[in-house]
Design a protein around this motif. Structure first.
Motif, short mmCIF file in Angstrom:
data_model
loop_
_atom_site.label_atom_id
_atom_site.label_comp_id
_atom_site.label_asym_id
_atom_site.label_seq_id
_atom_site.Cartn_x
_atom_site.Cartn_y
_atom_site.Cartn_z
N ILE A 3 0.87 -1.18 0.00
CA ILE A 3 0.00 0.00 0.00
C ILE A 3 0.90 1.23 0.00
O ILE A 3 1.81 1.34 0.84
N ALA A 4 0.68 2.13 -0.93
CA ALA A 4 1.53 3.31 -1.06
C ALA A 4 1.10 4.41 -0.09
O ALA A 4 -0.07 4.52 0.28
N VAL A 5 2.07 5.20 0.33
CA VAL A 5 1.83 6.35 1.19
C VAL A 5 1.65 7.58 0.30
O VAL A 5 2.51 7.88 -0.54
N SER A 10 6.41 15.52 8.08
CA SER A 10 7.86 15.51 8.29
C SER A 10 8.28 15.08 9.70
O SER A 10 9.33 14.43 9.85
N PRO A 11 7.50 15.40 10.78
CA PRO A 11 7.96 14.99 12.11
C PRO A 11 8.05 13.49 12.34
O PRO A 11 8.72 13.06 13.29
N LEU A 56 0.51 9.61 8.56
CA LEU A 56 0.80 8.94 7.31
C LEU A 56 -0.54 8.79 6.59
O LEU A 56 -1.45 8.17 7.13
N GLN A 57 -0.67 9.39 5.42
CA GLN A 57 -1.91 9.24 4.66
C GLN A 57 -1.70 8.19 3.58
O GLN A 57 -0.81 8.30 2.74
N ARG A 96 4.19 12.75 -0.91
CA ARG A 96 4.44 14.16 -0.60
C ARG A 96 4.75 14.32 0.88
O ARG A 96 3.97 13.90 1.74
N VAL A 97 5.92 14.88 1.18
CA VAL A 97 6.29 15.19 2.57
C VAL A 97 5.87 16.63 2.85
O VAL A 97 6.19 17.54 2.09
#
Length: 283
Positions: A3-5, A10-11, A56-57, A96-97
């Motif tokens: 499953i991709a993030v 960033s934290p 994390l989405q 995307r971060v």
């Protein structure tokens, strides 16, 4: 199967790059789940859910109650994150971060009359029982007292009202804490507008004091606020407020106030009330 993030706050990058550790899921809902090892928190969410500063989405709409049920365990570290069934989450070039901090490339501007109108439009959440109705009324009164103490720089009274609001109400993030997070976000905006360090220092004091008196998940939420870190949706509201009568503001407010039973409403109310109620000079 992987499953991709889709998005990564960033934290939590250090969590993924540190030695492996086990996090237990303490609460799971269809679009959000919260896991911790007792010190570090991780929010796993799907598109459309609130994006906290430790989130994390995932690039999936599968119900999280099935992927990461309450009581299950996640393995994080050494560049990987494994779901309870061993499925790895992948971070690729499309991930995307994002930085969960306020970014303003313009001079913050707002008018008191507009803030008051927004506050008037921000109706209370449905009061399903007498306890909730009492909690909402009491919390709003305590917030007003806190704002008054901030105006007069009465540190003892500030501490007293924070103690009364912290942990007030039921749930993973009690109503009183959410109001305090909104207040802290307003102090972040004031710091951005004035360049005065005192607003940031006060934000840190309020948030850390409240964090020591509430639930573990809400404490993490407040510790993030102490550092000036907030959920992405609340930052978008704050940035729209900072730009005055931004055309996206009604849509953003309609969205965030629907988050949770009272959480989205309370953070928003705390933000706008703190900006409006006499902290700013009349516009």
């Amino acid at each position: 199967m992987t499953i991709a993030v889709q998005r990564l706050a960033s934290p939590i990058l250090p969590l993924l790059t540190s030695p492996s550790r086990t996090l237990t899921v303490v609460a799971a809902y269809p679009r959000a789940a919260y896991a911790t090892d007792g010190t570090t928190w991780l929010s796993v969410v799907t598109p459309g859910a609130l994006l906290p500063p430790d989130a994390l989405q995932l690039r999936t709409k599968s119900p999280l109650v099935a992927l990461v049920p309450t009581g299950s365990q996640l393995i994080a570290g050494q560049g990987a994150l494994l779901l309870p069934d061993g499925t790895p989450l992948t971070i690729d070039q499309q991930t995307r971060v994002w930085q969960p901090t306020l970014r303003t490339r313009w001079t913050c501007q707002w008018k008191r009359a507009r803030l008051q109108a927004l506050l008037d439009e921000l109706t209370d959440p449905p009061r399903g029982d007498r306890f909730l109705a009492t909690t909402i009324s009491r919390s709003k009164a305590l917030l007003a007292e806190l704002i008054g103490a901030i105006i007069t720089a009465d540190r003892a009274h500030i501490a007293q009202q924070v103690d009364r609001l912290a942990g007030l109400g039921p749930g993973l993030t009690p109503l009183g804490d959410d109001l305090l997070v909104g207040c802290c976000l307003a102090l972040t905006l004031l710091a951005a507008r004035t360049g005065e360090e005192r607003w940031s220092s006060l934000r840190q004091e309020i948030a850390l004091q409240a964090a020591s008196r509430t639930t573990p998940r809400s404490a993490a939420w407040l510790q993030q606020a102490a550092r000036g870190e907030y959920a992405r949706e609340f930052l978008l509201v704050a940035q729209a407020l900072c730009r005055g009568d931004h055309p996206c503001l009604p849509h953003l407010l309609a969205r965030v106030t629907q988050v949770g039973a009272t959480s989205g409403w309370a953070v928003t109310f705390g933000l706008i009330a703190t900006l409006e109620r006499s902290i700013l000079p009349p516009a």
